[in-house]
Enzyme design. Structure first.
Site, PDB file in Angstrom:
ATOM      1  N   ASN A 156      15.990 -19.369  16.042  1.00  0.00           N
ATOM      2  CA  ASN A 156      16.811 -19.441  14.832  1.00  0.00           C
ATOM      3  C   ASN A 156      16.368 -20.543  13.874  1.00  0.00           C
ATOM      4  OD1 ASN A 156      17.923 -20.540  17.379  1.00  0.00           O
ATOM      5  ND2 ASN A 156      19.272 -21.688  16.014  1.00  0.00           N
ATOM      6  N   GLN A 184      18.618 -13.326  16.235  1.00  0.00           N
ATOM      7  CA  GLN A 184      17.929 -13.536  14.956  1.00  0.00           C
ATOM      8  C   GLN A 184      16.877 -12.464  14.675  1.00  0.00           C
ATOM      9  OE1 GLN A 184      18.634 -15.563  12.550  1.00  0.00           O
ATOM     10  NE2 GLN A 184      20.002 -17.017  13.536  1.00  0.00           N
ATOM     11  N   THR A 244      41.663  -4.905  23.049  1.00  0.00           N
ATOM     12  CA  THR A 244      41.574  -3.859  22.029  1.00  0.00           C
ATOM     13  C   THR A 244      40.415  -4.184  21.084  1.00  0.00           C
ATOM     14  OG1 THR A 244      43.937  -3.509  22.202  1.00  0.00           O
ATOM     15  CG2 THR A 244      42.867  -2.664  20.204  1.00  0.00           C
ATOM     16  N   CYS A 332      24.644 -30.305  13.104  1.00  0.00           N
ATOM     17  CA  CYS A 332      25.669 -31.301  12.806  1.00  0.00           C
ATOM     18  C   CYS A 332      26.926 -30.904  13.551  1.00  0.00           C
ATOM     19  CB  CYS A 332      25.941 -31.315  11.315  1.00  0.00           C
ATOM     20  SG  CYS A 332      27.230 -32.447  10.860  1.00  0.00           S
TER      21      CYS A 332
HETATM   22  N1  PLP Z   1      21.803 -16.814  19.332  1.00  0.00           N
HETATM   23  C1  PLP Z   1      21.075 -17.184  18.273  1.00  0.00           C
HETATM   24  C2  PLP Z   1      19.585 -17.242  18.386  1.00  0.00           C
HETATM   25  C3  PLP Z   1      21.703 -17.531  17.072  1.00  0.00           C
HETATM   26  O1  PLP Z   1      20.974 -17.913  16.028  1.00  0.00           O
HETATM   27  C4  PLP Z   1      23.122 -17.459  16.989  1.00  0.00           C
HETATM   28  C5  PLP Z   1      23.830 -17.840  15.774  1.00  0.00           C
HETATM   29  O2  PLP Z   1      23.385 -18.657  14.990  1.00  0.00           O
HETATM   30  C6  PLP Z   1      23.835 -17.046  18.133  1.00  0.00           C
HETATM   31  C7  PLP Z   1      23.146 -16.731  19.282  1.00  0.00           C
HETATM   32  C8  PLP Z   1      25.331 -16.950  18.120  1.00  0.00           C
HETATM   33  O3  PLP Z   1      25.768 -15.796  17.439  1.00  0.00           O
HETATM   34  P1  PLP Z   1      27.262 -15.707  16.857  1.00  0.00           P
HETATM   35  O4  PLP Z   1      27.278 -16.543  15.619  1.00  0.00           O
HETATM   36  O5  PLP Z   1      27.457 -14.257  16.576  1.00  0.00           O
HETATM   37  O6  PLP Z   1      28.174 -16.199  17.909  1.00  0.00           O
END
Ligand code: PLP
Length: 393
Positions: A156, A184, A244, A332
């Site tokens: 990410n 991502q 649900t 952060c």
């Molecule tokens: N995994 C990765 C690589 C992410 O970048 C993110 C969110 O930034 C998540 C998991 C978590 O996803 P969510 O925001 O849908 O909980």
């Protein structure tokens, strides 16, 4: 005043029009999808249509898609020792993670901390496959027979695409199980659960233009069984996720998945062109800028860079005041800026890592937005370097 420029699509993507329409329509349905009457069946039909679309994006069987509240819940559900084919002694006896996983994977779900082993990455941010092999062989040598391994498809922060299919060969060669966080990557690069050979995969709706708060856990094979679901109660989602369903968000997720799948090749080529334009413009005007993971294969929409002497927190605020939304590579939490664990794993100097700025583009990003960002960045960064010098002095 000039329109704001949104360059933080990895944090979340704006709602796709198709998702807005599908979500709004489903909000108008009153039935509980578990009810047998017509109202219930109408809601159920929206969920099943969405399941087919999400499955199609990932090359999975619809019956193996379990809707969750997002990527975090999908990861938390996936990282569980109780995966198996239903035998009595099928509990996973360890969890191996790459050092650059998202915090929701590093939190390790329901594995105890003592069972976790991290695998390093190269300075370009790519999973070190020989280190993975060594870790697997060491743990196998200690008698671990039922490990779970989790490797993300794309990071990410850097956008670096991980060698998941090669990792799968190593993992499956020893009879272990592979989870892939594709949050991502899905919708931005091809992401086929069979080609990747992932056993379980996590995706999130809001990264591809669905509403926030919906995602999915996807299995490659139906027979892979999770005997201890994270959320237990009613039998929704084949007993794997009680509660649900969020019908409207799921309907939006389905529509976003279909739209992303249809436009994937064109959108990713266009975003790669814009990302390359941005990086070339940056390097030509600021040769001292460092682009992280530049030597590796990356998502087409992501660039993470730093300019020595500039702190990311101040740069993000300065850009925001200019009407441009970007993100810093550092996380952060509770007001305290933590250095990025991803850049630390890539062995980036902490002082340089503190300046990491992530720009992430999306299908509607335009060339003029990229150029406006570059102009603003060059103008602001001169002042920011001077400010930092002043503080340091
Ligand atoms: N995994 C990765 C690589 C992410 O970048 C993110 C969110 O930034 C998540 C998991 C978590 O996803 P969510 O925001 O849908 O909980």
């Amino acid at each position: 005043m000039a329109e704001r420029i949104y360059l933080d699509w990895n944090a979340t993507a704006p709602l796709r029009e198709e998702a807005r329409v599908a979500t709004a329509e489903a909000l108008g349905l009153c039935g509980n999808p578990s009810s047998v009457h017509a109202e219930g069946r109408a809601a159920r039909a929206r969920i099943e249509a969405a399941r087919e679309k999400v499955a199609a994006l990932l090359g999975a069987q619809p019956r193996n898609v379990v809707f969750t509240s997002g990527g975090t819940e999908a990861n938390a559900t996936a990282l569980c020792p109780s995966w198996g084919a239903g035998e009595a002694d099928d509990s996973r006896d360890g969890l191996v993670l790459s050092a650059i996983e998202h915090p929701s994977v590093l939190a390790a779900g329901r594995f105890s901390r003592s069972l976790i082993e991290l695998v390093p990455v190269t300075p370009d941010g790519v999973l070190d496959l020989s280190a993975l092999e060594q870790v697997l062989s060491k743990l196998a040598g200690q008698g671990r027979r039922r490990l779970m391994v989790s490797v993300m498809l794309a990071n990410n922060e850097t956008g670096v695409v991980q060698p998941v299919s090669k990792a799968a060969e190593l993992v499956h060669g020893r009879g272990f199980l592979l989870h892939v966080d594709a949050v991502q990557a899905a919708g931005r690069i091809p992401c086929n659960i069979n080609e990747l050979q992932a056993d379980v995969l996590s995706v999130s709706g809001h990264k591809i233009g669905a509403p926030k708060g919906v995602g999915a856990l996807v299995k490659r094979e139906e027979k892979l069984h999770l005997s201890d679901p994270l959320i237990r109660g009613g039998g929704q989602e084949r007993g794997l996720r009680a509660g649900t369903e969020n019908v409207a968000a799921i309907a939006g997720f389905g529509a976003a998945a279909a739209a992303a799948q249809k436009a994937l090749a064109a959108e990713s080529a266009r975003m790669a062109g814009l990302r390359d334009r941005l990086e070339a413009g940056l390097k030509s005007r600021m040769p001292q800028a460092v682009i992280f993971g530049a030597g590796a294969s990356r998502l087409p929409n992501t660039t993470l860079f730093a300019v020595p002497g500039i702190r990311a927190e101040t740069a993000v605020i300065a850009l925001d005041l200019e009407g441009i939304a970007v993100s810093s590579g550092a996380a952060c939490s509770s007001g305290k800026v933590q250095p990025s664990h991803v850049l630390a794993a890539m062995r980036v100097e902490p002082s340089l890592a503190q300046g990491a700025i992530r720009i992430s583009l999306g299908p509607s990003t335009s060339e003029s937005e990229v150029d406006r960002f570059l102009d603003a960045w060059i103008r602001l960064s001169n002042a920011l370097v001077r400010e930092t010098d002043g503080i340091a002095a």
